[in-house]
Design a protein around this motif. Structure first.
Motif, PDB file in Angstrom:
ATOM      1  N   GLN A   1     -53.680  -4.242  -7.725  1.00 43.55           N
ATOM      2  CA  GLN A   1     -53.141  -3.010  -7.150  1.00 43.55           C
ATOM      3  C   GLN A   1     -52.313  -3.335  -5.920  1.00 43.55           C
ATOM      4  N   ILE A   2     -51.157  -2.728  -5.828  1.00 44.85           N
ATOM      5  CA  ILE A   2     -50.241  -2.965  -4.717  1.00 44.85           C
ATOM      6  C   ILE A   2     -50.597  -2.038  -3.564  1.00 44.85           C
ATOM      7  N   ASN A   3     -50.669  -2.628  -2.372  1.00 46.54           N
ATOM      8  CA  ASN A   3     -50.901  -1.849  -1.164  1.00 46.54           C
ATOM      9  C   ASN A   3     -49.544  -1.372  -0.642  1.00 46.54           C
ATOM     10  N   GLN A   4     -49.323  -0.076  -0.670  1.00 46.48           N
ATOM     11  CA  GLN A   4     -48.024   0.471  -0.290  1.00 46.48           C
ATOM     12  C   GLN A   4     -47.688   0.169   1.167  1.00 46.48           C
ATOM     13  N   GLU A   5     -48.691   0.156   2.048  1.00 45.56           N
ATOM     14  CA  GLU A   5     -48.432  -0.080   3.463  1.00 45.56           C
ATOM     15  C   GLU A   5     -48.026  -1.523   3.740  1.00 45.56           C
ATOM     16  N   GLN A   6     -48.435  -2.473   2.896  1.00 44.40           N
ATOM     17  CA  GLN A   6     -48.115  -3.875   3.123  1.00 44.40           C
ATOM     18  C   GLN A   6     -46.888  -4.339   2.354  1.00 44.40           C
ATOM     19  N   CYS A   7     -46.425  -3.564   1.402  1.00 40.89           N
ATOM     20  CA  CYS A   7     -45.292  -3.969   0.566  1.00 40.89           C
ATOM     21  C   CYS A   7     -44.001  -3.419   1.168  1.00 40.89           C
ATOM     22  N   GLN A   8     -43.115  -4.321   1.589  1.00 43.45           N
ATOM     23  CA  GLN A   8     -41.850  -3.891   2.188  1.00 43.45           C
ATOM     24  C   GLN A   8     -40.924  -3.243   1.178  1.00 43.45           C
ATOM     25  N   LEU A   9     -41.085  -3.564  -0.089  1.00 45.08           N
ATOM     26  CA  LEU A   9     -40.231  -2.967  -1.113  1.00 45.08           C
ATOM     27  C   LEU A   9     -40.439  -1.464  -1.225  1.00 45.08           C
ATOM     28  N   LEU A  10     -41.623  -0.979  -0.877  1.00 49.94           N
ATOM     29  CA  LEU A  10     -41.964   0.434  -1.031  1.00 49.94           C
ATOM     30  C   LEU A  10     -41.939   1.189   0.289  1.00 49.94           C
ATOM     31  N   ASP A  11     -41.195   0.675   1.268  1.00 50.09           N
ATOM     32  CA  ASP A  11     -41.159   1.330   2.574  1.00 50.09           C
ATOM     33  C   ASP A  11     -40.566   2.729   2.503  1.00 50.09           C
TER      34      ASP A  11
ATOM     35  N   ASP B   1     -36.920  13.155  -8.461  1.00 49.70           N
ATOM     36  CA  ASP B   1     -36.186  12.164  -7.669  1.00 49.70           C
ATOM     37  C   ASP B   1     -37.125  11.140  -7.042  1.00 49.70           C
ATOM     38  N   ASP B   2     -38.310  11.573  -6.595  1.00 50.36           N
ATOM     39  CA  ASP B   2     -39.264  10.631  -6.014  1.00 50.36           C
ATOM     40  C   ASP B   2     -39.710   9.592  -7.039  1.00 50.36           C
ATOM     41  N   MET B   3     -39.974  10.014  -8.253  1.00 51.38           N
ATOM     42  CA  MET B   3     -40.407   9.078  -9.289  1.00 51.38           C
ATOM     43  C   MET B   3     -39.284   8.128  -9.683  1.00 51.38           C
ATOM     44  N   VAL B   4     -38.086   8.652  -9.852  1.00 52.64           N
ATOM     45  CA  VAL B   4     -36.954   7.803 -10.236  1.00 52.64           C
ATOM     46  C   VAL B   4     -36.663   6.772  -9.158  1.00 52.64           C
ATOM     47  N   LYS B   5     -36.784   7.147  -7.896  1.00 49.17           N
ATOM     48  CA  LYS B   5     -36.542   6.212  -6.798  1.00 49.17           C
ATOM     49  C   LYS B   5     -37.532   5.063  -6.829  1.00 49.17           C
TER      50      LYS B   5
ATOM     51  N   LEU C   1     -46.984  -9.023  -3.776  1.00 45.16           N
ATOM     52  CA  LEU C   1     -46.871  -9.073  -5.234  1.00 45.16           C
ATOM     53  C   LEU C   1     -45.445  -8.886  -5.736  1.00 45.16           C
ATOM     54  N   VAL C   2     -44.728  -7.891  -5.241  1.00 47.12           N
ATOM     55  CA  VAL C   2     -43.349  -7.666  -5.676  1.00 47.12           C
ATOM     56  C   VAL C   2     -42.428  -7.727  -4.461  1.00 47.12           C
ATOM     57  N   LEU C   3     -41.229  -8.285  -4.684  1.00 47.86           N
ATOM     58  CA  LEU C   3     -40.259  -8.475  -3.615  1.00 47.86           C
ATOM     59  C   LEU C   3     -38.901  -7.958  -4.059  1.00 47.86           C
ATOM     60  N   SER C   4     -38.038  -7.786  -3.076  1.00 52.62           N
ATOM     61  CA  SER C   4     -36.649  -7.488  -3.380  1.00 52.62           C
ATOM     62  C   SER C   4     -35.959  -8.766  -3.859  1.00 52.62           C
TER      63      SER C   4
END
Length: 288
Positions: A129-139, A149-153, A212-215
């Motif tokens: 599970q990805i932690n949204q607060e720690q993942c810069q991709l999901l800032d 629009d939120d889901m598509v983004k 886990l995921v990056l730009s």
């Protein structure tokens, strides 16, 4: 006799027009009116931007709008999951299979996005599970998905991402058996890294706070995994110093492998037995 002259009276003319223009209004109940053969419908056309950006009342409406908007990125599927709780609406499961041709175990990555009845979402990559607060991709992604629009983004951000490779160097992977798959801090109270056997594209040593995921514009590993490399270098150099043939009997047990610990235990038993025989001979000599 002369003719009688007629005179025009304005007041009488006004009274005549007044009674002539009076209308009788009769109210007819609607149930007595005839029903039209083809009832008309009111069709209102809204701009697509208003349709996709407006907040929905529940997840069922969100599912309908996502399916009708045709803005879902290719490869993603949306499924409605009924809720077991009577007062909660259905949840949404949005998933995608990401093919990794360079994967050592031939596995595909599964992106699983779950939108709960309160519009809060959880994102998993495989079983992690990805932690949204720690993942810069999901800032820039909202904590709640309340519109299309939120889901598509969020889905577009995942499509443009890549996976953190962790620290899969051969000299680091040799540390895994010694530490039994987990790496702790100096106090040995917290696990700071672990051996991720389901990593992509190959098993690796991953920090516990890995993004886990990056730009795709960034490097091969996230900031925390890159910062933990110095610790792994220290452990690898220490391991190399203890695996030299000149290893002494004073090496700490925590740096010994299981066969080395067994050999050390046999040596100690032999030394203890030799010292015990020596003490018995001295006691017998003193007694005589």
């Amino acid at each position: 006799m002369g003719k009688r002259k007629m005179r025009f009276d304005p007041r009488k003319n006004y009274e005549r027009k007044k009674y002539k223009t009076t209308e009788l209004t009769v109210s007819i109940p609607t149930r007595l009116l005839p029903v039209p053969a083809h009832p008309t419908e009111l069709v209102v056309s809204l701009p697509l931007a208003v349709y996709t950006s407006s907040t929905v009342p529940d997840t069922c409406c969100l599912h309908d709008r996502v399916m009708k908007s045709t803005q879902l990125p290719p490869g993603w599927t949306v499924t409605s999951i009924p809720s077991s709780h009577p007062s909660h609406s259905t949840s949404l499961a949005v998933c995608k299979m990401q093919i990794c041709p360079s994967s050592s175990h031939g596995a595909d990555v599964t992106f699983m996005l779950t939108v709960a009845h309160d519009f809060r979402w959880i994102l998993c990559v495989g079983k992690r599970q990805i932690n949204q607060e720690q993942c810069q991709l999901l800032d820039g992604v909202a904590a709640s998905i309340c519109c299309v629009d939120d889901m598509v983004k969020l889905l577009c951000a995942l499509d443009s991402s890549k996976f953190c490779v962790g620290n899969a160097d051969p000299k680091f992977m040799q540390l895994v058996p010694r530490h039994k798959g987990t790496f702790r801090d100096k106090s040995a109270s917290r696990i700071v890294a672990y051996h991720d056997t389901e990593a992509f594209p190959q098993p690796t040593i991953r920090h516990s706070d890995c993004e886990l995921v990056l730009s795709r514009e960034k490097g091969d590993r996230c900031f925390v995994c890159d910062g933990y490399r110095s610790n792994l270098h220290s452990l690898a150099s220490r391991e190399a110093s203890y695996t030299t043939p000149n290893r002494t009997s004073h090496a700490n047990y925590r740096y010994l492998s299981t066969p080395e610990k067994i050999d050390r235990l046999h040596d100690l038993h032999h030394e203890t037995r030799a010292y015990r025989l020596k003490v018995e001979r001295l006691q017998a000599k003193l007694a005589s």
